[in-house]
Design a protein around this motif. Structure first.
Motif, short mmCIF file in Angstrom:
data_model
loop_
_atom_site.label_atom_id
_atom_site.label_comp_id
_atom_site.label_asym_id
_atom_site.label_seq_id
_atom_site.Cartn_x
_atom_site.Cartn_y
_atom_site.Cartn_z
N GLU A 250 20.29 -1.41 -1.75
CA GLU A 250 19.65 -0.70 -2.85
C GLU A 250 18.14 -0.94 -2.84
OE1 GLU A 250 21.34 -1.95 -6.53
OE2 GLU A 250 22.58 -0.18 -6.69
N THR A 251 17.36 0.11 -3.06
CA THR A 251 15.91 -0.02 -3.15
C THR A 251 15.53 0.01 -4.62
OG1 THR A 251 15.72 1.14 -1.04
CG2 THR A 251 13.71 0.90 -2.35
N THR A 252 15.05 -1.12 -5.14
CA THR A 252 14.81 -1.24 -6.58
C THR A 252 13.33 -1.27 -6.95
OG1 THR A 252 14.87 -3.67 -6.47
CG2 THR A 252 16.96 -2.53 -6.86
N GLU A 253 12.44 -1.29 -5.96
CA GLU A 253 11.02 -1.51 -6.27
C GLU A 253 10.15 -0.62 -5.39
OE1 GLU A 253 8.10 -5.43 -6.80
OE2 GLU A 253 10.13 -5.63 -6.01
N TYR A 254 9.20 0.06 -6.02
CA TYR A 254 8.28 0.94 -5.31
C TYR A 254 6.86 0.67 -5.79
CZ TYR A 254 12.49 3.60 -4.13
OH TYR A 254 13.73 3.97 -3.67
N GLU A 255 5.89 0.75 -4.87
CA GLU A 255 4.49 0.58 -5.21
C GLU A 255 3.81 1.94 -5.17
OE1 GLU A 255 1.04 -2.63 -4.18
OE2 GLU A 255 2.01 -1.64 -2.47
N LEU A 256 3.16 2.30 -6.29
CA LEU A 256 2.50 3.60 -6.41
C LEU A 256 1.01 3.46 -6.16
CD1 LEU A 256 2.57 6.63 -7.24
CD2 LEU A 256 2.10 5.84 -9.58
N TYR A 257 0.48 4.32 -5.30
CA TYR A 257 -0.96 4.39 -5.04
C TYR A 257 -1.51 5.68 -5.65
CZ TYR A 257 -1.45 0.48 -1.76
OH TYR A 257 -1.53 -0.77 -1.19
N VAL A 258 -2.65 5.57 -6.32
CA VAL A 258 -3.36 6.73 -6.86
C VAL A 258 -4.78 6.71 -6.29
CG1 VAL A 258 -4.22 7.90 -8.92
CG2 VAL A 258 -1.97 6.78 -8.97
N ASN A 259 -5.15 7.79 -5.63
CA ASN A 259 -6.47 7.91 -5.01
C ASN A 259 -6.78 6.72 -4.10
OD1 ASN A 259 -6.84 10.34 -6.34
ND2 ASN A 259 -7.86 9.39 -8.09
N GLY A 260 -5.77 6.32 -3.32
CA GLY A 260 -5.96 5.28 -2.31
C GLY A 260 -5.88 3.86 -2.81
N VAL A 294 -1.49 11.04 -4.88
CA VAL A 294 -0.48 10.01 -5.14
C VAL A 294 0.46 9.86 -3.95
CG1 VAL A 294 -0.55 10.23 -7.64
CG2 VAL A 294 1.00 11.67 -6.33
N LYS A 295 0.89 8.64 -3.71
CA LYS A 295 1.88 8.32 -2.69
C LYS A 295 2.55 7.03 -3.10
CE LYS A 295 -1.55 5.99 0.27
NZ LYS A 295 -2.20 5.97 1.61
N LEU A 296 3.70 6.72 -2.52
CA LEU A 296 4.35 5.45 -2.85
C LEU A 296 5.10 4.91 -1.63
CD1 LEU A 296 7.57 6.31 -3.26
CD2 LEU A 296 6.83 6.85 -5.55
#
Length: 318
Positions: A250-260, A294-296
């Motif tokens: 299970e993938t429970t954690e994501y890091e969000l990037y905004v404008n790099g 945005v990317k994660l």
């Protein structure tokens, strides 16, 4: 090895002038029993249970964890470790795990793992000493061996926890001085640390960090980037959707990037991890017309962050 498709069985069929309706037997053959089961007391009232993931061909969709004859947890196929809590101190427990397939067939229990919880110590606030040394070496593109020196504690060390990237990825018993780690990524640098833990769940500081570089592997292996990533702006909000990478758990954690730049970490709690498509809604205060890129990326079972998703550009709206 997982069985092939069931052989058609003899059965009554409806006969008409134009067709013969055939039928086949239902899938009643269970998947193989999970292998590699271990159980380590993490404290006076908890045990860490781990096992090997089923092969993809086995058709497993989940696991059932039993203490004696009582099922204590049911988990999806992506999860191959669990902490069983609420146990009694100084008590012996026997754990087994059964695999479940899409037809509802359960495997046999496989070999049991037996463990005894340590005694509870009242008002124990003193952590164990730090493991003095840590060594590690890669044993293949997706595995490594980590070793450490023993720690001491006034009430006794009950477990050693291996961390990578600030995430606990393995728990070993109090008498162990090393462990094999699997599920790593090829051609990747890892930094491992080890903490000692006592029966009151007091943890030592990290022992010395040790770096390991896994060698490259032939073939691409599974991708680690969230797939089909979308971002949509609505008044005062941004809605993100994606498909979790196939990490084996299970993938429970994501890091969000905004404008790099890293902006926030999106976490899904126990029992709330989405199946299939994931969705997260952000409340935004920036003015309308602000442009976001945005990317994660996902936290992998080995503690590292995976590859980034595709980047999406959106314009915030009022």
């Amino acid at each position: 090895m997982r069985r092939s498709a069931p052989t058609p069985a003899l059965c009554l069929a409806a006969l008409s002038l134009t067709a013969l309706t055939a039928c086949t037997a239902p899938d009643t053959e269970p998947p193989p029993a999970p292998a590699g089961l271990t159980a380590q007391a993490g404290s006076a009232t908890s045990v860490h249970v781990m096992w090997d993931a089923a092969a993809g061909r086995d058709g497993v969709i989940g696991y059932q964890v039993f203490e004696a004859d009582r099922m204590v947890r049911e988990l999806p196929a992506e999860k191959t470790m669990v902490d069983i809590t609420g146990l009694a101190p100084q008590t012996g427990y026997t754990f087994t795990v059964r695999a479940k397939d899409a037809a509802g067939n359960l495997s046999g229990p496989g070999p049991a793992a037996r463990v005894t919880t340590p005694a509870a110590k009242a008002e124990d606030h003193r952590a164990p000493t730090t493991p003095a040394t840590t060594t590690a070496r890669a044993t293949g593109p997706r595995s490594a061996q980590v070793s450490w020196t023993a720690a001491t504690d006034d009430t006794g060390v009950t477990a050693y926890d291996v961390y990578q990237g600030g995430v606990r990825i393995h728990t070993a018993g109090p008498t162990e001085s090393g462990t094999a780690l699997t599920g790593l990524q090829p051609d990747t640098v890892y930094t491992f640390t080890v903490r000692a833990r006592d029966g009151a769940d007091n943890s030592s500081p990290d022992g010395p960090a040790v770096d390991v570089t896994t060698p490259p592997a032939s073939g691409d292996g599974p991708g680690t980037a969230p797939a089909a990533f979308t971002a949509a702006a609505s008044p005062g909000a941004v809605t993100l959707t994606w498909t979790a990478p196939d990490t084996g758990r299970e993938t429970t954690e994501y890091e969000l990037y905004v404008n790099g730049l890293p902006t926030t970490v999106i976490q899904f709690g126990a029992g709330a991890v989405p199946r299939g498509r994931a969705e997260h809604r952000l409340t935004v205060a920036e003015p309308a017309g602000t442009v976001w890129a945005v990317k994660l990326r996902a936290r992998l079972p080995d503690g590292n962050w995976g590859s980034f998703s595709a980047e999406r550009r959106i314009t915030l709206v009022a």
